[in-house]
Design an enzyme around this catalytic site. Structure first.
Site, PDB file in Angstrom:
ATOM      1  CG  HIS A 352      -2.898  12.426  -1.941  1.00  0.00           C
ATOM      2  ND1 HIS A 352      -3.587  11.262  -1.717  1.00  0.00           N
ATOM      3  CD2 HIS A 352      -3.819  13.392  -2.033  1.00  0.00           C
ATOM      4  CE1 HIS A 352      -4.885  11.519  -1.686  1.00  0.00           C
ATOM      5  NE2 HIS A 352      -5.049  12.808  -1.873  1.00  0.00           N
ATOM      6  CE  LYS A 642      -8.188  -0.422  -4.846  1.00  0.00           C
ATOM      7  NZ  LYS A 642      -7.417   0.049  -6.026  1.00  0.00           N
TER       8      LYS A 642
END
Ligand SMILES: *Cc1c(COP(=O)(O)O)cnc(C)c1O
Length: 795
Positions: A352, A642
């Site tokens: 990540h 989003k």
């Protein structure tokens, strides 16, 4: 079931729970009581699909996915469950009949914040998609007593208080006292005739709590199993009888600290002993659990890789490799090299971050003291890797045990989380290992669940989409492409714009409950919400705001585009620079919001305590999404997805998944600026790059002077001296170098916003082209490329 009949039944069930589970009379019920009763009534309905899914999985003996994650940033669940059941309207109507406000009841639920940010939220979106796709899976994590701290501002500075989501009963979980494993720490290992026996110094018990993870339309339901630490020996009665009450509860206190609190750092490795214990605690419990499940229906552990795919969300559970080897060899008697081989075939590792300070490494002496047997196993894994590959890349190096190397070497596949990030993983952190294992690194670009992040949080847009293209899109998000032809349709544009305005009003109402501030819904809502970190460059955004303010003041009669800048996010409690940046944002906001000459054009708000529930209000309301990290530093980002899905336009750099978002929505519908990852590396090698950038930019120079001279902190003029000095002397994240381009691009945004029709056209094309970023697509990629797992439901 017929809706009307169901409504009558739900009403009865809520009342039954109110009476028999809560022990309350309707006349005395509080919002808490109603929320619990409604949740329990909904939970009851989830149990059948949950049992069905479990039975189908056992019957078919299918391969299961085990998603190991130190963090699950879940948020509230009541609406999530209601929409997946298709009973949202029924639930709302039922509560209305009781004279209750459904929205207030939903908001009564604590926001489950068992995570820091993107990584934990990804795990929660993945659970949703695994269940929606009908892939048998278990999420495994820690049942923290306290989730991420609550953020408050005192005179503009962040203060943290403990979060207490478990102070109330967690209605979604089922306690499983019978599912418990012993977790050992410390002590010593004796080896005789090649057989190792570990004599630990300490043990705790990991006890399971299960929550159903329900998919879309309740077609499938998986399990999130969280582990809570309990003492192996509850209470020392002997000490108590002697009158030593502290010693009597010592075993309990020791155990409880392990699952007491989530570490609040998102990007730095804290290197604390307790953290290592937490990691081993939940990983060992999960591996023991999955072996037990496997053995209940299978004989030979050599076939485990056919039935279990274990995914490591970052290196936090990287001890899974050595732990699996330990159990296969020490407990089940498989020869150690064969065990290593079996373990490797089960494991996948997701990277990540490229930030060096975030890569987990443990001091060798600490690691060997806490996990002596695993230390020895890692040496054997390392020897085998060195022998097999002829390379000289070690796991144990310079006095540290490197968890990245361990995870990499023990995994069949290592994946990055966006196309750009994966390429950089190959070139940087794992450049050497990539040469040795050239096929191991693959890409799986992150995604978000459209159920929570559009269907649930953005009802005005949901309704418009439903009435335009039908209702097949929530689990087939690329259907949103069918909105694209409407981008030029004036009537549709108007509807789309109206939905955005409605969401902005909702945000403004919500804000007016916490702040005394007037906002015009027609002003551009420009939002940057995410953890506060230097690489995410909230500081650049703020400097731009001050520069814009200066410009307005100089020419107050010009036709400026009104903007409201929203900041949100927490700083790790030990991250001083990030906390200074928060303080500065609040100080600047105070000055600018009180300037009557400019307040029609520029306001700054920073609501406290950004979390999933707040995101659900902000994302639908945003006009402009700030994704402005230094290129090469943001692995993927999911906040960016989003916003764009909800019809915000992005101003952003070529970083993480921004690159792919721009490819999908079209370059003309994305405001790009800034240096590329390659140019960033180049620029860093130029002498005095930041000083030169400041000297070349009068605007930037002026703002830095204002900050340094105390314009925003008259009570303490030198409060931000260190930040300004840092801009001149180091500026590792190149705020100064990207500033001018950023400022100019913001002026293009201003201009574009004034043309409502054209702006709306672009926002429609953003929504229409974001379907690929559904986490369903991501999970299908993992299932095919990494896990070899299949869906078990038929449509
Ligand atoms: C999505 C999300 C994040 C991740 O945001 P990024 O902009 O990708 O860093 C962090 N926190 C919360 C509460 C979120 O919902």
């Amino acid at each position: 079931m017929n809706t009307k009949i169901f409504q009558i039944k739900l009403k009865q069930e809520v009342l039954r729970h109110l009476k028999y589970s809560l022990g309350k009379d309707q006349g005395h019920a509080t919002p808490y009581d109603w929320r619990m009763s409604l949740s329990l009534a909904l939970r009851d309905i989830v149990v059948d699909p949950w049992f069905d899914s479990t039975r189908k999985t056992y019957d078919s003996n299918a391969k299961r996915v085990y998603y190991l994650s130190m963090e699950f940033l879940i948020g509230r669940l009541i609406e999530d469950v209601a929409i997946n059941l298709g009973f949202e309207d029924v639930a709302r109507e039922t509560m209305r009949e009781f004279g209750q406000d459904y929205d207030a009841i939903v908001a009564n639920e604590p926001d489950a914040a068992l995570g820091n940010g993107g990584l934990g939220r990804l795990a929660a979106c993945f659970l949703d998609s695994l269940a929606t796709l009908g892939i048998p899976a278990h999420g495994y994590g820690i049942r923290y007593e306290h989730g991420l701290f609550e953020q408050h501002f005192e005179n503009g500075a962040q203060v943290e208080t403990a979060e207490g989501w478990l102070a109330q009963r967690n209605v979604w979980e089922f306690e499983r006292p019978e599912v418990a494993y012993i977790i050992a720490f410390g002590g010593h290992v004796s080896e005789t005739d090649g057989r190792a026996v570990w004599y630990p110094a300490e043990t705790v018990k990991a006890q399971a709590y299960d929550a159903p993870a329900l998919g879309w339309q309740a077609r499938w339901c998986n399990t999130l199993r969280l582990w809570s630490a309990k003492p192996t020996r509850a209470f020392d009665l002997e000490s108590f009888n002697r009158g030593d009450f502290l010693a009597a509860s010592a075993p309990e206190a020791l155990a409880r600290t392990i699952s007491r609190v989530l570490y609040p750092d998102d990007t730095t490795d804290t290197g604390k002993e307790l953290r290592l214990k937490q990691e081993y605690f939940f990983t060992s419990a999960s591996i023991q659990d999955l072996i037990r499940r496997y053995r209940s229906t299978n004989d030979d552990l050599r076939d485990l890789p056919k039935k279990a795919a274990i995914q490591l969300n970052d290196t936090h559970p990287a001890i899974a490799g050595p732990e699996l080897v330990r159990l296969l060899t020490d407990i089940h008697g498989i020869e150690i090299h064969e065990s290593i081989d079996i373990a490797r075939k089960c494991l996948g590792y997701t990277n990540h971050t490229l930030l060096p300070e975030a890569l987990e490494r443990w001091p060798e002496h600490l690691f060997a003291r806490i996990l002596p047997r695993h230390y020895r196993i890692i040496e054997i894994i390392q020897d085998q890797h060195l022998k097999d590959t002829g390379s000289d890349i070690r796991i144990i190096k310079d006095g540290n045990v490197n968890m990245g190397e361990l995870a990499f070497i023990m995994a069949t596949h290592v994946n990055g989380v966006s196309a750009l990030h994966t390429e950089l993983v190959k070139e940087t952190v794992f450049g050497d290992l990539h040469k040795v294992y050239p096929k191991r690194i693959i890409n799986e670009t992150n995604g978000i669940t459209p159920r929570r992040w559009l269907y649930d949080c953005n009802k005005p847009l949901r309704n418009l989409i439903n009435s335009t293209i039908g209702i097949e899109w929530p689990d087939d998000l690329e259907q949103l492409e069918r909105l694209a032809p409407y981008a030029d349709d004036a009537a549709f544009q108007e509807e789309f714009h109206k939905a955005k305005l409605e969401n902005k009003r909702r945000f403004i109402n919500w804000l007016s409950d916490i702040r005394d501030i007037q906002i015009d819904p027609n002003a551009m809502l420009d939002i940057q919400v995410k953890r506060i970190h230097e690489y995410k460059r909230q500081l650049m955004n703020l400097i731009e705001a001050v520069a814009y303010w200066n410009e307005i003041k100089e020419n107050p009669t010009k036709d400026w585009t009104p903007r409201v800048k929203v900041f949100g996010g927490k700083a790790a409690p030990g991250y001083e620079v990030a906390k200074k940046i928060i303080h500065l944002i609040n100080d600047v906001a105070t000055v600018i919001n009180n300037d009557s000459a400019t307040k029609d054009y520029l306001q700054i708000v920073f609501p406290e305590n950004y979390n999933v529930s707040m995101a659900e209000i902000l994302m639908p309301a945003a006009d402009l999404s700030e994704q402005i990290s230094t290129a090469g530093k943001e692995a993927s980002g999911t906040g960016n997805m989003k916003f764009a899905l909800n019809g915000a336009l992005t101003i952003g750099t070529l970083d993480g998944a921004n690159v792919e978002i721009r490819d999908h929505v079209g370059a003309e519908n994305f405001f790009l600026f800034g240096l590329t990852a390659e140019e960033v590396e180049e620029r860093r090698h130029q002498p005095e790059y930041s000083r030169r950038a400041i000297e070349a930019s009068p605007r930037l120079y002026r703002v830095l002077n204002q900050i340094a001279s105390g314009v925003f902190s008259p009570d303490e003029p030198h409060r931000y001296g260190s930040i300004v000095q840092m801009m001149y002397e180091s500026d590792y994240f190149l705020v100064t170098c990207d500033f001018d381009d950023y400022f100019d691009t913001q002026r293009k945004v201003d201009k574009a916003y004034l043309d409502t029709k054209e702006w709306t056209r672009k926002t429609i094309l953003n929504t229409a082209n974001m379907g690929w970023f559904s986490s369903d697509r991501t999970i299908k990629g993992y299932a095919k490329d990494i896990w070899g797992a299949k869906s078990l439901y038929e449509r």
